[in-house]
Design a protein around this motif. Structure first.
Motif, PDB file in Angstrom:
ATOM      1  N   LYS A   6     -15.675   0.216  -8.113  1.00  0.00           N
ATOM      2  CA  LYS A   6     -14.361  -0.146  -7.561  1.00  0.00           C
ATOM      3  C   LYS A   6     -13.291  -0.095  -8.641  1.00  0.00           C
ATOM      4  N   TYR A   7     -12.095   0.255  -8.204  1.00  0.00           N
ATOM      5  CA  TYR A   7     -10.937   0.259  -9.087  1.00  0.00           C
ATOM      6  C   TYR A   7      -9.837  -0.596  -8.471  1.00  0.00           C
ATOM      7  N   SER A   8      -8.990  -1.141  -9.337  1.00  0.00           N
ATOM      8  CA  SER A   8      -7.772  -1.777  -8.845  1.00  0.00           C
ATOM      9  C   SER A   8      -6.594  -1.217  -9.625  1.00  0.00           C
ATOM     10  N   PHE A   9      -5.457  -1.171  -8.959  1.00  0.00           N
ATOM     11  CA  PHE A   9      -4.228  -0.688  -9.571  1.00  0.00           C
ATOM     12  C   PHE A   9      -3.216  -1.815  -9.518  1.00  0.00           C
ATOM     13  N   CYS A  10      -2.569  -2.068 -10.654  1.00  0.00           N
ATOM     14  CA  CYS A  10      -1.745  -3.264 -10.802  1.00  0.00           C
ATOM     15  C   CYS A  10      -0.272  -2.900 -10.984  1.00  0.00           C
ATOM     16  N   PHE A  11       0.575  -3.607 -10.240  1.00  0.00           N
ATOM     17  CA  PHE A  11       2.018  -3.399 -10.274  1.00  0.00           C
ATOM     18  C   PHE A  11       2.691  -4.726 -10.613  1.00  0.00           C
ATOM     19  N   PRO A  36      -7.306  -0.663   7.274  1.00  0.00           N
ATOM     20  CA  PRO A  36      -8.516  -1.487   7.160  1.00  0.00           C
ATOM     21  C   PRO A  36      -8.637  -2.116   5.775  1.00  0.00           C
ATOM     22  N   ILE A  37      -8.966  -3.405   5.755  1.00  0.00           N
ATOM     23  CA  ILE A  37      -9.029  -4.122   4.487  1.00  0.00           C
ATOM     24  C   ILE A  37     -10.214  -3.679   3.638  1.00  0.00           C
ATOM     25  N   ASN A  38     -11.220  -3.064   4.282  1.00  0.00           N
ATOM     26  CA  ASN A  38     -12.334  -2.549   3.492  1.00  0.00           C
ATOM     27  C   ASN A  38     -12.000  -1.209   2.834  1.00  0.00           C
ATOM     28  N   LEU A  39     -10.880  -0.592   3.247  1.00  0.00           N
ATOM     29  CA  LEU A  39     -10.390   0.616   2.597  1.00  0.00           C
ATOM     30  C   LEU A  39      -9.479   0.247   1.432  1.00  0.00           C
ATOM     31  N   VAL A  40      -8.534  -0.657   1.689  1.00  0.00           N
ATOM     32  CA  VAL A  40      -7.607  -1.114   0.652  1.00  0.00           C
ATOM     33  C   VAL A  40      -7.370  -2.612   0.848  1.00  0.00           C
ATOM     34  N   THR A  41      -7.491  -3.378  -0.228  1.00  0.00           N
ATOM     35  CA  THR A  41      -7.210  -4.809  -0.195  1.00  0.00           C
ATOM     36  C   THR A  41      -6.076  -5.112  -1.162  1.00  0.00           C
ATOM     37  N   VAL A  42      -5.124  -5.935  -0.722  1.00  0.00           N
ATOM     38  CA  VAL A  42      -3.969  -6.296  -1.547  1.00  0.00           C
ATOM     39  C   VAL A  42      -4.045  -7.774  -1.911  1.00  0.00           C
ATOM     40  N   GLN A  43      -3.902  -8.064  -3.195  1.00  0.00           N
ATOM     41  CA  GLN A  43      -3.862  -9.437  -3.682  1.00  0.00           C
ATOM     42  C   GLN A  43      -2.621  -9.608  -4.550  1.00  0.00           C
ATOM     43  N   ILE A  44      -1.837 -10.660  -4.302  1.00  0.00           N
ATOM     44  CA  ILE A  44      -0.623 -10.867  -5.086  1.00  0.00           C
ATOM     45  C   ILE A  44      -0.609 -12.255  -5.707  1.00  0.00           C
ATOM     46  N   PRO A 100     -12.185   1.114  -3.246  1.00  0.00           N
ATOM     47  CA  PRO A 100     -12.308   0.540  -1.900  1.00  0.00           C
ATOM     48  C   PRO A 100     -11.965  -0.954  -1.911  1.00  0.00           C
ATOM     49  N   GLY A 101     -11.791  -1.511  -0.716  1.00  0.00           N
ATOM     50  CA  GLY A 101     -11.372  -2.895  -0.604  1.00  0.00           C
ATOM     51  C   GLY A 101     -12.424  -3.885  -1.058  1.00  0.00           C
ATOM     52  N   LEU A 102     -11.996  -5.126  -1.225  1.00  0.00           N
ATOM     53  CA  LEU A 102     -12.898  -6.196  -1.644  1.00  0.00           C
ATOM     54  C   LEU A 102     -13.925  -6.511  -0.558  1.00  0.00           C
ATOM     55  N   THR A 103     -15.061  -7.005  -0.980  1.00  0.00           N
ATOM     56  CA  THR A 103     -16.089  -7.440  -0.038  1.00  0.00           C
ATOM     57  C   THR A 103     -15.616  -8.702   0.678  1.00  0.00           C
ATOM     58  N   TYR A 104     -16.299  -9.048   1.742  1.00  0.00           N
ATOM     59  CA  TYR A 104     -15.887 -10.187   2.570  1.00  0.00           C
ATOM     60  C   TYR A 104     -15.764 -11.465   1.751  1.00  0.00           C
ATOM     61  N   SER A 105     -16.721 -11.739   0.883  1.00  0.00           N
ATOM     62  CA  SER A 105     -16.697 -12.989   0.115  1.00  0.00           C
ATOM     63  C   SER A 105     -15.515 -13.036  -0.855  1.00  0.00           C
ATOM     64  N   LEU A 106     -15.160 -11.899  -1.435  1.00  0.00           N
ATOM     65  CA  LEU A 106     -14.065 -11.870  -2.398  1.00  0.00           C
ATOM     66  C   LEU A 106     -12.696 -11.913  -1.730  1.00  0.00           C
ATOM     67  N   ARG A 107     -12.657 -11.631  -0.426  1.00  0.00           N
ATOM     68  CA  ARG A 107     -11.376 -11.692   0.279  1.00  0.00           C
ATOM     69  C   ARG A 107     -10.887 -13.126   0.456  1.00  0.00           C
ATOM     70  N   ARG A 108     -11.714 -14.097   0.124  1.00  0.00           N
ATOM     71  CA  ARG A 108     -11.320 -15.498   0.249  1.00  0.00           C
ATOM     72  C   ARG A 108     -10.449 -15.961  -0.909  1.00  0.00           C
ATOM     73  N   ARG A 109     -10.256 -15.082  -1.899  1.00  0.00           N
ATOM     74  CA  ARG A 109      -9.422 -15.450  -3.034  1.00  0.00           C
ATOM     75  C   ARG A 109      -7.995 -15.762  -2.576  1.00  0.00           C
ATOM     76  N   ILE A 126       0.829  -1.203   0.000  1.00  0.00           N
ATOM     77  CA  ILE A 126       0.000   0.000   0.000  1.00  0.00           C
ATOM     78  C   ILE A 126       0.866   1.258   0.000  1.00  0.00           C
ATOM     79  N   SER A 127       2.030   1.188   0.654  1.00  0.00           N
ATOM     80  CA  SER A 127       2.937   2.342   0.629  1.00  0.00           C
ATOM     81  C   SER A 127       3.482   2.563  -0.778  1.00  0.00           C
ATOM     82  N   VAL A 128       3.740   1.487  -1.519  1.00  0.00           N
ATOM     83  CA  VAL A 128       4.154   1.609  -2.920  1.00  0.00           C
ATOM     84  C   VAL A 128       3.037   2.273  -3.717  1.00  0.00           C
ATOM     85  N   PHE A 129       1.805   1.807  -3.495  1.00  0.00           N
ATOM     86  CA  PHE A 129       0.623   2.361  -4.149  1.00  0.00           C
ATOM     87  C   PHE A 129       0.467   3.845  -3.829  1.00  0.00           C
TER      88      PHE A 129
END
Length: 256
Positions: free
Chosen positions: A186-191, A145-153, A203-212, A107-110
């Motif tokens: 929603k938007y996502s930014f990719c690095f 808070p993960i509902n503010l920003v969610t990180v997926q790698i 904003p962050g992913l919803t609860y169900s999508l955080r299971r990815r 998130i700091s990189v973002f």
């Protein structure tokens, strides 16, 4: 005196990097001090460059804070020198990690990319009040808070049977970040760096999508990072195709 982008105090600003300078230095060391840049669009030619995409953004205190709190630790995790690393058919599993610290690094990189004036980060944007909220969380070393920003790698691979990208070569790929627009505003930014594909949702992913697989959760010290074929990322394929087209057209220069 200029104003620091993080603490808002007057100070001499440092050459700040969003994607860490050590990532660029690692690539440049293996390529005689220069990297090959393949622009994804426009009229810019393929060229060599030693540019590490830095701009004057932070004071020395804030620069040191982000580097010591997040960057050093997280790069050691990604490079396998902190915690446990197990490679398997589905991806790479990291164990014994500090998930909040790792998420805050990405998130700091973002955040730094969004506030940088370098043209390579021109597509990264964080609207207010989220930009200020993220800055305050990072400055206070408070879990974001993960509902503010969610990180997926994901870990990039190339499943091409012959003459494909090796894992080593994929670690040398750095692309200008790009964004994706999703449903419901929603938007996502990719690095892409260190051989990983990082997607940051705000904003962050919803609860169900955080299971990815690959989503960093603050209460999980084990993180399974799935493999992602480089040719399954349309934006990367587009960049490669356009770059190859420029090569065929002879649109290539060698400059700093």
């Amino acid at each position: 005196m200029d104003i620091c982008g993080m603490c808002n105090r007057e100070s001499v600003l440092q050459n700040s990097h969003a994607i860490p300078d050590s990532v660029f230095k690692k690539i440049l060391r293996s390529n005689s001090g220069k990297a090959i840049v393949v622009p994804s669009g426009g009229r810019d030619p393929i060229h060599y460059s030693s540019d590490s995409w830095d701009t004057n953004l932070l004071c020395s205190d804030c620069e040191s804070l982000l580097n010591s709190l997040y960057e050093g630790y997280s790069l050691r995790v990604l490079r396998g020198s902190v915690g446990g690393v197990r490679r398997h058919d589905l991806g790479v599993t990291f164990s014994g990690i500090d998930p909040c610290r790792l998420a805050s690094f990405f998130i700091s990189v973002f955040w730094r990319a969004a506030n940088s004036k370098h043209s390579s980060y021109g597509k990264v944007y964080i609207p207010e009040p989220w930009n200020g909220e993220i800055r305050d969380y990072l400055l206070k070393n408070t879990p974001i808070p993960i509902n503010l920003v969610t990180v997926q790698i994901s870990r990039l691979i190339d499943r091409t049977p012959k003459n494909g990208f090796t894992l080593r070569s994929l670690k040398s790929v750095v692309m200008s970040p790009f964004f994706r627009k999703h449903k419901y505003g929603k938007y996502s930014f990719c690095f892409v760096f260190e051989g990983f594909f990082v997607e940051i949702f705000t904003p962050g992913l919803t609860y169900s999508l955080r299971r990815r697989a690959g989503v960093i959760l603050k209460d999980k010290r084990v993180l399974m990072v799935p493999y992602l074929d480089i040719f399954d990322v349309p934006e990367i394929v587009d960049a490669l195709v356009k770059g190859y087209g420029k090569y065929l057209d002879g649109d290539i220069t060698f400059k700093d």
